[in-house]
Design a protein around this motif. Sequence first.
Motif, PDB file in Angstrom:
ATOM      1  N   ALA A 112      10.934  -1.592  -2.204  1.00  0.00           N
ATOM      2  CA  ALA A 112       9.570  -1.883  -2.057  1.00  0.00           C
ATOM      3  C   ALA A 112       8.695  -2.348  -0.743  1.00  0.00           C
ATOM      4  CB  ALA A 112       9.445  -3.090  -2.857  1.00  0.00           C
ATOM      5  N   ALA A 113       9.576  -3.229   0.148  1.00  0.00           N
ATOM      6  CA  ALA A 113       8.969  -3.424   1.465  1.00  0.00           C
ATOM      7  C   ALA A 113       8.983  -2.195   2.645  1.00  0.00           C
ATOM      8  CB  ALA A 113      10.152  -4.395   1.819  1.00  0.00           C
ATOM      9  N   GLY A 114      10.202  -1.295   1.978  1.00  0.00           N
ATOM     10  CA  GLY A 114      10.264  -0.413   3.569  1.00  0.00           C
ATOM     11  C   GLY A 114       8.727   0.341   2.586  1.00  0.00           C
ATOM     12  N   VAL A 115       7.772   0.370   1.782  1.00  0.00           N
ATOM     13  CA  VAL A 115       6.842   1.320   1.071  1.00  0.00           C
ATOM     14  C   VAL A 115       5.786   1.131   2.192  1.00  0.00           C
ATOM     15  CG1 VAL A 115       5.341   1.894  -0.362  1.00  0.00           C
ATOM     16  CG2 VAL A 115       7.895   2.135  -1.185  1.00  0.00           C
ATOM     17  N   ALA A 116       5.934  -0.556   1.738  1.00  0.00           N
ATOM     18  CA  ALA A 116       4.646  -1.243   2.391  1.00  0.00           C
ATOM     19  C   ALA A 116       4.835  -1.486   4.047  1.00  0.00           C
ATOM     20  CB  ALA A 116       5.223  -3.052   2.196  1.00  0.00           C
ATOM     21  N   THR A 121       7.930   6.471   1.137  1.00  0.00           N
ATOM     22  CA  THR A 121       7.407   7.011   0.087  1.00  0.00           C
ATOM     23  C   THR A 121       8.064   5.525  -1.116  1.00  0.00           C
ATOM     24  OG1 THR A 121       8.135   8.866   0.038  1.00  0.00           O
ATOM     25  CG2 THR A 121       6.074   9.022   1.244  1.00  0.00           C
ATOM     26  N   PRO A 122       7.196   6.306  -1.351  1.00  0.00           N
ATOM     27  CA  PRO A 122       7.197   5.804  -3.584  1.00  0.00           C
ATOM     28  C   PRO A 122       8.563   6.439  -3.471  1.00  0.00           C
ATOM     29  CG  PRO A 122       5.140   5.175  -2.849  1.00  0.00           C
ATOM     30  CD  PRO A 122       4.787   5.932  -1.544  1.00  0.00           C
ATOM     31  N   GLU A 123       8.257   8.000  -3.906  1.00  0.00           N
ATOM     32  CA  GLU A 123       9.574   8.545  -4.271  1.00  0.00           C
ATOM     33  C   GLU A 123      10.770   8.257  -3.675  1.00  0.00           C
ATOM     34  OE1 GLU A 123       5.537   9.607  -5.447  1.00  0.00           O
ATOM     35  OE2 GLU A 123       6.605   9.274  -2.760  1.00  0.00           O
ATOM     36  N   GLU A 124      10.330   8.049  -1.974  1.00  0.00           N
ATOM     37  CA  GLU A 124      11.437   8.199  -1.362  1.00  0.00           C
ATOM     38  C   GLU A 124      11.899   6.885  -1.931  1.00  0.00           C
ATOM     39  OE1 GLU A 124      10.235  11.166   2.476  1.00  0.00           O
ATOM     40  OE2 GLU A 124       9.760   9.239   2.555  1.00  0.00           O
ATOM     41  N   TYR A 142      12.333   0.006 -10.112  1.00  0.00           N
ATOM     42  CA  TYR A 142      12.018   1.546 -10.540  1.00  0.00           C
ATOM     43  C   TYR A 142      10.709   1.290 -10.060  1.00  0.00           C
ATOM     44  CZ  TYR A 142      16.839   3.575 -10.206  1.00  0.00           C
ATOM     45  OH  TYR A 142      17.840   3.657  -9.472  1.00  0.00           O
ATOM     46  N   ALA A 143      10.157   0.644 -11.744  1.00  0.00           N
ATOM     47  CA  ALA A 143       8.442   0.401 -11.712  1.00  0.00           C
ATOM     48  C   ALA A 143       7.775   0.259 -10.544  1.00  0.00           C
ATOM     49  CB  ALA A 143       7.817  -0.076 -12.613  1.00  0.00           C
ATOM     50  N   CYS A 144       8.008  -0.747  -9.944  1.00  0.00           N
ATOM     51  CA  CYS A 144       7.393  -1.855  -8.642  1.00  0.00           C
ATOM     52  C   CYS A 144       7.503  -0.976  -7.659  1.00  0.00           C
ATOM     53  CB  CYS A 144       8.066  -3.170  -8.223  1.00  0.00           C
ATOM     54  SG  CYS A 144       7.951  -4.262  -9.539  1.00  0.00           S
ATOM     55  N   VAL A 145       9.108  -0.633  -7.390  1.00  0.00           N
ATOM     56  CA  VAL A 145       8.824   0.016  -6.253  1.00  0.00           C
ATOM     57  C   VAL A 145       7.606   2.119  -6.147  1.00  0.00           C
ATOM     58  CG1 VAL A 145      10.473   1.690  -4.382  1.00  0.00           C
ATOM     59  CG2 VAL A 145      11.238  -0.274  -5.440  1.00  0.00           C
ATOM     60  N   ALA A 146       7.867   2.903  -7.074  1.00  0.00           N
ATOM     61  CA  ALA A 146       6.982   3.714  -7.678  1.00  0.00           C
ATOM     62  C   ALA A 146       5.346   2.934  -7.761  1.00  0.00           C
ATOM     63  CB  ALA A 146       7.359   3.693  -9.110  1.00  0.00           C
ATOM     64  N   ALA A 147       5.251   2.390  -7.626  1.00  0.00           N
ATOM     65  CA  ALA A 147       3.740   1.697  -7.834  1.00  0.00           C
ATOM     66  C   ALA A 147       3.312   1.163  -6.436  1.00  0.00           C
ATOM     67  CB  ALA A 147       2.968   0.261  -8.356  1.00  0.00           C
ATOM     68  N   ALA A 148       4.120   0.728  -5.316  1.00  0.00           N
ATOM     69  CA  ALA A 148       4.420   0.485  -3.988  1.00  0.00           C
ATOM     70  C   ALA A 148       3.119   1.089  -2.787  1.00  0.00           C
ATOM     71  CB  ALA A 148       5.607  -0.472  -3.373  1.00  0.00           C
ATOM     72  N   LYS A 149       2.346   0.132  -2.278  1.00  0.00           N
ATOM     73  CA  LYS A 149       1.001   1.020  -1.297  1.00  0.00           C
ATOM     74  C   LYS A 149       1.314   0.207  -0.044  1.00  0.00           C
ATOM     75  CE  LYS A 149      -1.747   1.958  -4.963  1.00  0.00           C
ATOM     76  NZ  LYS A 149      -2.983   1.219  -5.657  1.00  0.00           N
ATOM     77  N   VAL A 150       1.073   1.484   1.029  1.00  0.00           N
ATOM     78  CA  VAL A 150       1.269   0.791   2.304  1.00  0.00           C
ATOM     79  C   VAL A 150       0.293  -0.508   2.537  1.00  0.00           C
ATOM     80  CG1 VAL A 150       1.087   1.252   4.279  1.00  0.00           C
ATOM     81  CG2 VAL A 150       1.873   3.266   2.911  1.00  0.00           C
TER      82      VAL A 150
END
Length: 286
Positions: A112-116, A121-124, A142-150
């Motif tokens: 999640a932090a990596g996506v931020a 990417t969320p998929e990665e 899983y949902a939190c990471v899938a929905a995470a954004k930069v």
Amino acid sequence: APAHAPDPHQALLPNLHRLSEKVISGGAPAGESAFAELAAMGVQTVISVDGAAPDVEAAGAHGLRYVHLPITYAEVSDAERLAIARALRDLPGPIYVHCHHGMHRSPAAVAAAGVALGLVTPEEGVAFMRRAGTAPSYEGLYACVAAAKVASDAELSAAPAAFPAVQRPEGLTGSMVTTDVAWEHLGAIRAAGWKVPADHPDLVPAAEAGILADSLRVGAEAVAAEPAGERRERSDLLERMRAAAGQAAALEQALVEGASPARLEQLYAPVSRSCKSCHARHRDRR
């Protein structure tokens, strides 16, 4: 090393996986040798997302800074994601992020932090969690990471920068930390034939069952003390925790009375079922 490659440090640092050169996820360092291994890897900062207080002294002896940013199994909230991302951005690396076993919370927190931070990417991030062994039942993680954004620089800079070495969880979270430890101790006692384990002579079987029962009662009280609306929504959780506390108390009494291993197994089984079913309903899913 690539995120998918086996890591030679796994022997002392369980379930170790690298998101990037700076960010590593894994299980809790156990003992001096594990902290020495982290130092030998060049790690400078250790972040615990587990509820239990980290061993700050052991880490400091090896020149490692500890930061404690605990999360739950239910989700990585937006505030937690940004706080962890800021720590990964601002603190010296490499950074080792861990929970207890390194399979669920730390991979989710890192992803999640990596996506931020734009590292993945969320998929990665989701793929990283799967490689780390995060159970599919933790749908909220899983949902939190899938929905995470930069995150923007402003969002990251607005996140807390105190980076505490230890945070003491309170309420339901605090009681669950105590419950997890007592449950792990009971597992060792059970494996030793319901006696004091040879490698853990400080464990008293009846006392550990008592701690489990007490922590479940405290957790139930925390749920009951929530605002009326929340209490209605969580009435099932309250009922389950009270029932589990009663079952743990029965196990404690049987240990005090010196019941046979067969009888103790009979009393242990419903406690185990209660924990698993409650987690499936209230912890694992968002």
